[in-house]
Design an enzyme around this catalytic site. Structure first.
Site, PDB file in Angstrom:
ATOM      1  N   MET A 102       0.693  -1.466  -0.248  1.00  0.00           N
ATOM      2  CA  MET A 102      -0.012   0.251   0.188  1.00  0.00           C
ATOM      3  C   MET A 102       1.021   1.347   0.009  1.00  0.00           C
ATOM      4  O   MET A 102       0.139   2.257  -0.418  1.00  0.00           O
ATOM      5  CB  MET A 102      -0.803   0.086   1.251  1.00  0.00           C
ATOM      6  N   LEU A 156      -6.364   6.964  -2.450  1.00  0.00           N
ATOM      7  CA  LEU A 156      -6.498   5.855  -1.843  1.00  0.00           C
ATOM      8  C   LEU A 156      -8.305   6.046  -1.488  1.00  0.00           C
ATOM      9  O   LEU A 156      -8.480   4.534  -1.825  1.00  0.00           O
ATOM     10  CB  LEU A 156      -6.269   5.578  -0.044  1.00  0.00           C
ATOM     11  N   LEU A 172     -10.037  -1.045  -2.832  1.00  0.00           N
ATOM     12  CA  LEU A 172      -9.919  -1.293  -1.507  1.00  0.00           C
ATOM     13  C   LEU A 172     -11.363  -0.365  -1.137  1.00  0.00           C
ATOM     14  O   LEU A 172     -11.383  -0.915  -0.321  1.00  0.00           O
ATOM     15  CB  LEU A 172      -8.462  -0.455  -1.171  1.00  0.00           C
ATOM     16  N   TYR A 214       0.406  12.064  11.278  1.00  0.00           N
ATOM     17  CA  TYR A 214       1.992  10.983  10.902  1.00  0.00           C
ATOM     18  C   TYR A 214       2.647  12.218  11.513  1.00  0.00           C
ATOM     19  O   TYR A 214       3.420  11.689  11.537  1.00  0.00           O
ATOM     20  CB  TYR A 214       1.253  11.367   9.282  1.00  0.00           C
ATOM     21  N   SER A 218       5.304   7.599   7.268  1.00  0.00           N
ATOM     22  CA  SER A 218       5.739   6.488   6.933  1.00  0.00           C
ATOM     23  C   SER A 218       7.425   6.569   6.988  1.00  0.00           C
ATOM     24  O   SER A 218       7.700   6.567   6.151  1.00  0.00           O
ATOM     25  CB  SER A 218       4.446   6.116   6.214  1.00  0.00           C
ATOM     26  N   ARG A 276       1.290   1.324  -3.852  1.00  0.00           N
ATOM     27  CA  ARG A 276      -0.020   1.982  -4.617  1.00  0.00           C
ATOM     28  C   ARG A 276      -0.107   3.610  -4.450  1.00  0.00           C
ATOM     29  O   ARG A 276      -1.388   3.394  -5.664  1.00  0.00           O
ATOM     30  CB  ARG A 276      -1.092   0.848  -3.777  1.00  0.00           C
ATOM     31  N   TYR A 277      -0.381   3.859  -2.900  1.00  0.00           N
ATOM     32  CA  TYR A 277      -0.642   4.572  -2.955  1.00  0.00           C
ATOM     33  C   TYR A 277       0.475   6.022  -2.809  1.00  0.00           C
ATOM     34  O   TYR A 277      -0.137   7.089  -2.353  1.00  0.00           O
ATOM     35  CB  TYR A 277      -1.883   4.787  -1.629  1.00  0.00           C
ATOM     36  N   HIS A 287      -5.822  -5.289   9.345  1.00  0.00           N
ATOM     37  CA  HIS A 287      -7.323  -4.525   9.349  1.00  0.00           C
ATOM     38  C   HIS A 287      -7.964  -4.649   9.051  1.00  0.00           C
ATOM     39  O   HIS A 287      -8.150  -5.990   8.411  1.00  0.00           O
ATOM     40  CB  HIS A 287      -5.980  -3.572   7.406  1.00  0.00           C
ATOM     41  N   ASP A 301       5.692  -1.758  10.153  1.00  0.00           N
ATOM     42  CA  ASP A 301       5.566  -0.721  10.874  1.00  0.00           C
ATOM     43  C   ASP A 301       5.193   0.719   9.690  1.00  0.00           C
ATOM     44  O   ASP A 301       5.258   1.463   9.018  1.00  0.00           O
ATOM     45  CB  ASP A 301       7.012  -0.109  11.747  1.00  0.00           C
ATOM     46  N   GLU A 333      -0.912   2.514  11.183  1.00  0.00           N
ATOM     47  CA  GLU A 333      -1.929   1.849  11.864  1.00  0.00           C
ATOM     48  C   GLU A 333      -0.751   0.971  12.643  1.00  0.00           C
ATOM     49  O   GLU A 333      -1.343   0.670  13.758  1.00  0.00           O
ATOM     50  CB  GLU A 333      -2.284   0.635  10.701  1.00  0.00           C
ATOM     51  N   GLU A 351      -2.245   4.253  15.511  1.00  0.00           N
ATOM     52  CA  GLU A 351      -3.686   3.286  16.297  1.00  0.00           C
ATOM     53  C   GLU A 351      -3.032   2.620  17.009  1.00  0.00           C
ATOM     54  O   GLU A 351      -3.981   2.690  18.116  1.00  0.00           O
ATOM     55  CB  GLU A 351      -4.396   2.517  14.672  1.00  0.00           C
ATOM     56  N   CYS A 359     -13.566 -13.963  -6.669  1.00  0.00           N
ATOM     57  CA  CYS A 359     -14.642 -14.272  -5.774  1.00  0.00           C
ATOM     58  C   CYS A 359     -15.758 -14.540  -6.594  1.00  0.00           C
ATOM     59  O   CYS A 359     -15.868 -14.253  -7.447  1.00  0.00           O
ATOM     60  CB  CYS A 359     -14.527 -13.048  -4.577  1.00  0.00           C
TER      61      CYS A 359
END
Length: 400
Positions: free
Chosen positions: A39, A55, A61, A86, A93, A127-128, A238, A315, A318, A322, A380
């Site tokens: 991510m 995102l 997502l 942050y 991050s 991805r983001y 998550h 790390d 989250e 969080e 799916c």
């Protein structure tokens, strides 16, 4: 945060004259690319808004009604709050730093385990956040890569995480775009001549299980031996919207399998539960939520808890905010003696695990000609997205 392209440019600038990149050196074998997909996260505060915008625009997502219009509004509204989070963990991050470190630790091991596909080189595709998938593909192009492995860094598969990253890789590698007015597909080659395969899940790999177990054992050292076996292990992953789970997403099953394997390695000595974090929005998500579980355990008289991030390989917001800032503070106010198992981060056991996974994958592709797993090929039952079917077919055919 620098992109893969910028990183590549800096490295090329330091190469002596006549050696302008791996592909340009006569007789130099281009590397087998191990593309570590995740991510990502903003490395600096100014990147937070763009991270959130990407995102919330991703329907894989977070499926939202009228997403094109609602996503920018949510991103703008949440940016100030997320910037503060942050800032509280140091201004950005650390996930890029840890991912690169994990890749650097993996590569020499992989070169030894799989000499016939050496040399290998680790790349990062987020991805983001930068380096984005397109940045990574630019670096592959510059290095003259002809063989690439899309290696998800989400151990447990979800259409929302691994599936979204693979979809993005497929879009950029093939150059598929939509004409703005007609909505028809316009295909342009994005990266020619590369043989692709995918590692899409590895939730029960013994090395992964061992890495988690050792970090839990280290965290339990915080408690006196006489009470250590009574500490509740609270595995936190998550969460996902129930709409995603109900269409057949395998994530919950695979996270549960990881937890079961870790507990077996630990001898099933401690009571434990699997809980879920990071719910966004008013719709129903998988529960119980981690903070609600902490409150419930305190009410039931449980006073010792070890939090274990079980679906993350390093790390990031989250874990550092969080779990540590929010839930850790709440738990202490509830009278709980709480600790947290370290994330996998720089674990040498984890580095060896991902090297083993990549080596086994490369061997299987060579011996069987199968570029992706059997499970990856199964959509799916409730899936209605044509792009998922096309992406899976593309990888199954080696990126052709």
């Amino acid at each position: 945060m620098s992109s893969c392209l910028a990183s590549c440019s800096r490295s090329l600038a330091g190469v002596s004259k006549g050696k302008r990149g791996m592909a340009s050196v006569v007789g130099k074998k281009p590397p087998t690319a191990i593309v570590m997909m995740n991510m990502g996260g903003p490395s600096t505060l100014p990147e937070v808004h763009d991270f959130l915008s990407r995102l919330f625009h991703d329907s894989d997502l977070i499926p939202l009604p009228f997403q094109k219009w609602i996503a920018p509004y949510i991103a703008r509204r949440r940016t100030p709050q997320i910037e503060k989070q942050y800032a509280a963990i140091g201004g950005g991050s650390p996930i890029l730093r840890w991912t690169r470190q994990q890749g650097q630790a993996m590569i020499p091991l992989l070169d030894e385990l799989s000499p016939h596909t050496a040399p290998h080189k680790a790349y990062v595709a987020f991805r983001y956040a930068r380096p984005y998938t397109e940045d990574c593909l630019d670096e592959l192009r510059r290095d003259g890569v002809k063989r690439a492995v899309a290696f998800t860094q989400y151990p447990q598969y979800s259409c929302s995480t691994t599936g979204s990253s693979l979809n993005e890789m497929w879009r950029w590698a093939t150059g598929i775009r939509r004409r703005p007015k007609t909505g028809e597909e316009e295909i342009k080659v994005g990266l020619e001549g590369v043989e692709w395969s995918a590692i899409d899940r590895w939730f029960s790999h013994p090395g992964l299980v061992e890495a988690f177990a050792r970090n839990i054992e280290a965290a339990l050292e915080h408690y006196e031996p006489s009470v250590r076996s009574s500490v509740v292990l609270l595995f936190s992953a998550h969460s996902l919207p129930m709409s995603v789970i109900n269409r057949g997403d395998p994530y919950v099953l695979e996270v549960s399998s990881t937890v079961s394997a870790v507990m077996a390695r630990l001898g099933n000595k401690n009571p434990y539960r699997l809980v879920w974090q990071s719910q966004v929005g008013p719709s129903a998500w998988m529960g119980p939520q981690t903070n609600a579980a902490l409150k419930g355990l305190a009410r039931l008289g449980e006073k010792r808890v070890c939090l274990v991030p079980i679906a993350f390989t390093s790390d990031h917001i989250e874990t550092l905010f969080e779990l540590d800032h929010e839930y850790g503070k709440e738990a202490k106010e509830l009278g709980i003696d709480i600790t947290r198992a370290e994330s996998l981060n720089g674990s040498p056991v984890f580095a060896r695990a991902i090297a083993d996974i990549a080596a086994a994958h490369l061997k299987e592709v060579k011996e069987t000609g199968r570029y992706s797993s059997v499970q990856m090929g199964l959509r799916c039952p409730g899936c209605t997205f044509d792009h998922c079917a096309k992406q899976k077919a593309w990888f199954a055919n080696g990126g052709r």
